[in-house]
Design an enzyme around this catalytic site. Structure first.
Site, PDB file in Angstrom:
ATOM      1  N   LYS A 106       5.874   6.559   1.652  1.00  0.00           N
ATOM      2  CA  LYS A 106       5.765   5.841  -0.020  1.00  0.00           C
ATOM      3  C   LYS A 106       6.837   7.539  -0.555  1.00  0.00           C
ATOM      4  O   LYS A 106       5.843   7.524  -1.592  1.00  0.00           O
ATOM      5  CB  LYS A 106       4.891   4.720  -0.365  1.00  0.00           C
ATOM      6  CG  LYS A 106       4.736   4.057   0.118  1.00  0.00           C
ATOM      7  CD  LYS A 106       2.788   3.460  -0.547  1.00  0.00           C
ATOM      8  CE  LYS A 106       3.040   1.843   0.484  1.00  0.00           C
ATOM      9  NZ  LYS A 106       1.440   1.518  -0.297  1.00  0.00           N
ATOM     10  N   LYS A 189       5.077   2.037  -7.865  1.00  0.00           N
ATOM     11  CA  LYS A 189       3.964   1.957  -8.203  1.00  0.00           C
ATOM     12  C   LYS A 189       3.584   3.438  -8.792  1.00  0.00           C
ATOM     13  O   LYS A 189       2.418   3.191  -8.920  1.00  0.00           O
ATOM     14  CB  LYS A 189       3.359   0.841  -7.365  1.00  0.00           C
ATOM     15  CG  LYS A 189       3.729   0.807  -6.487  1.00  0.00           C
ATOM     16  CD  LYS A 189       1.801   1.341  -5.711  1.00  0.00           C
ATOM     17  CE  LYS A 189       2.060   2.186  -4.532  1.00  0.00           C
ATOM     18  NZ  LYS A 189       0.907   3.012  -3.473  1.00  0.00           N
ATOM     19  N   ASN A 254      -2.726   8.849  -6.249  1.00  0.00           N
ATOM     20  CA  ASN A 254      -1.985   8.830  -8.290  1.00  0.00           C
ATOM     21  C   ASN A 254      -2.360   8.448  -8.849  1.00  0.00           C
ATOM     22  O   ASN A 254      -2.601   8.725  -9.919  1.00  0.00           O
ATOM     23  CB  ASN A 254      -1.052   8.051  -7.636  1.00  0.00           C
ATOM     24  CG  ASN A 254       0.105   8.412  -6.401  1.00  0.00           C
ATOM     25  OD1 ASN A 254       1.227   9.615  -6.283  1.00  0.00           O
ATOM     26  ND2 ASN A 254       0.090   7.852  -5.320  1.00  0.00           N
ATOM     27  N   GLU A 279       2.251  11.250  -4.023  1.00  0.00           N
ATOM     28  CA  GLU A 279       4.003  10.937  -3.795  1.00  0.00           C
ATOM     29  C   GLU A 279       4.284  10.734  -4.875  1.00  0.00           C
ATOM     30  O   GLU A 279       5.366  11.006  -5.716  1.00  0.00           O
ATOM     31  CB  GLU A 279       4.383   9.502  -3.096  1.00  0.00           C
ATOM     32  CG  GLU A 279       3.808   9.905  -1.474  1.00  0.00           C
ATOM     33  CD  GLU A 279       4.915  10.577  -0.502  1.00  0.00           C
ATOM     34  OE1 GLU A 279       5.938  11.597  -1.346  1.00  0.00           O
ATOM     35  OE2 GLU A 279       4.762  11.204   0.239  1.00  0.00           O
TER      36      GLU A 279
END
Ligand SMILES: NC(=O)C1=CN([C@@H]2O[C@H](COP(=O)(O)OP(=O)(O)OC[C@H]3O[C@@H](n4cnc5c(N)ncnc54)[C@H](O)[C@@H]3O)[C@@H](O)[C@H]2O)C=CC1
Ligand SMILES: O=C(CO)COP(=O)(O)O
Length: 330
Positions: A106, A189, A254, A279
């Protein structure tokens, strides 16, 4: 004597009392590239289903060529950095044209802004490629908690093959035919999970968090459809589903980045202490460039970018979002 149902017969009783036939699942040879949290989890899921799994990581110092031999499915579960490096190398080495490549990364290439499957497609133009993405926090799956995901490919047969390989009573696998939308949902997201981590870290409350996630979905759809994803996909498991998972769990790296920034820690300190890859940090930078270049309004992602680049404080980011010009909800 008790009355029997009209369709009663000795034959139907014995058939009903037999255990349901278990569909045959042929053993498949898989190679998983990347032995981090997600690669390890996908390898375990396939092994639990009785498949033969080989694992490759740059840390094993073993030639990658050996791990490709006989692979029917090649799962890429590296961070985006790994894909940028390895995809062209595998393009040069060449892999069996019958091997299905499954991308589970991702992120976006920091140089070109390309998605993982676009990088794989550039390197391996003939390969069947699928994306596996959804609300899938690795640690929960390793605890055998129930989860669902999506396998997406323009090659429906390839997607169904991969679906059967990973599906189990604890891991429900759907398919769709929008790989770009599927991977963009999972990628975009991550930036929002940073924003929501800040929101929770500052204890801004449930109203603020709900508003943030809802407006973020509008933002994801705006840029995601511009980049080629289909609107409906962003309301599915790999879009809204994954957004909710990462914005509601302290297991999300995240989310943790945002939460720790809200405690006043510097980004370098947060990343140094983080277990695994977030990421969203790189994605926020790539997204900022895309949004600027293409003039796509992305107010939440913009504030995340400014915060990560130490141009504003978390409190200033909140103020900037609340003080924007009033507008309609589109
Ligand atoms: N952990 C999770 O719950 C989930 C993670 N993902 C995605 O999967 C990807 C990997 O995540 P994690 O396994 O959690 O991260 P991780 O930090 O635990 O592992 C990253 C892996 O990428 C490899 N890698 C990094 N740079 C490389 C390079 N230059 N060459 C070769 N390999 C390289 C590392 O050796 C390691 O095996 C990320 O894109 C993440 O967003 C997707 C779904 C769930
Ligand atoms: O993508 C994930 C869950 O679907 C994992 O989220 P983090 O990368 O934020 O830990």
């Amino acid at each position: 004597m008790t009355a029997q149902p009209a369709n009663f017969s000795a034959e139907s009783v014995s058939a009903a009392s037999l255990p349901k036939p278990v569909p045959l699942r042929p053993t498949v040879n898989l190679t998983v590239l990347g032995a981090g949290a997600w690669g390890g989890t996908l390898a375990t899921l396939a092994e639990r289903n009785g498949h033969r799994v080989r694992r490759w990581s740059r840390r094993f110092h073993a030639p990658i060529e050996d791990s490709l031999i006989g692979a029917e499915i090649l799962v890429s579960a590296m961070s985006i950095k790994g894909v940028v490096e390895l995809a062209p190398r595998l393009g040069q080495i060449g892999i069996d044209p019958a091997t299905i490549l499954v991308s589970a990364t991702k992120g976006l290439d920091p140089e070109t802004g390309r998605t993982p499957t676009q990088l794989w497609r550039d390197a391996l133009p003939q390969q069947a490629i699928a994306v596996l993405s959804g609300p899938n926090l690795a640690k929960e799956i390793m605890q055998d908690l129930p989860a669902a995901t999506v396998v997406s490919s323009s090659d429906a047969a390839a997607a169904q093959f991969v679906q059967r390989v990973f599906a189990s009573e604890r891991f429900r696998v759907y398919t769709n035919t929008d790989p770009l939308g599927t991977e963009l949902g999972g990628t975009l997201k991550n930036v929002i999970a940073i924003a929501v981590g800040v929101c929770d870290g500052l204890k801004l409350g449930t109203n603020a968090k709900s508003a943030l996630i809802t407006r973020a979905l509008a933002e994801i759809i705006r840029v995601g459809t511009y980049l080629g994803g289909e609107t409906d996909t962003f309301f599915g498991l790999s879009g809204l589903g994954d957004l909710l998972a990462t914005c509601n769990s302290p297991l999300s790296r995240n989310y943790q980045v945002g939460y720790q920034l809200a405690q006043g820690l510097s980004l370098s300190r947060v990343l140094a202490d983080l277990e695994g890859t977030a990421e969203g940090v790189n994605t926020a930078n790539v997204l900022f460039d895309v949004a600027q270049r293409e003039q796509i309004p992305m107010p939440i992602a913009h504030q995340v970018y400014l915060l990560l680049n130490e141009q504003i404080t978390p409190q200033q980011a909140v103020e900037a979002l609340m003080e924007r010009d009033l507008k309609s909800e589109d």
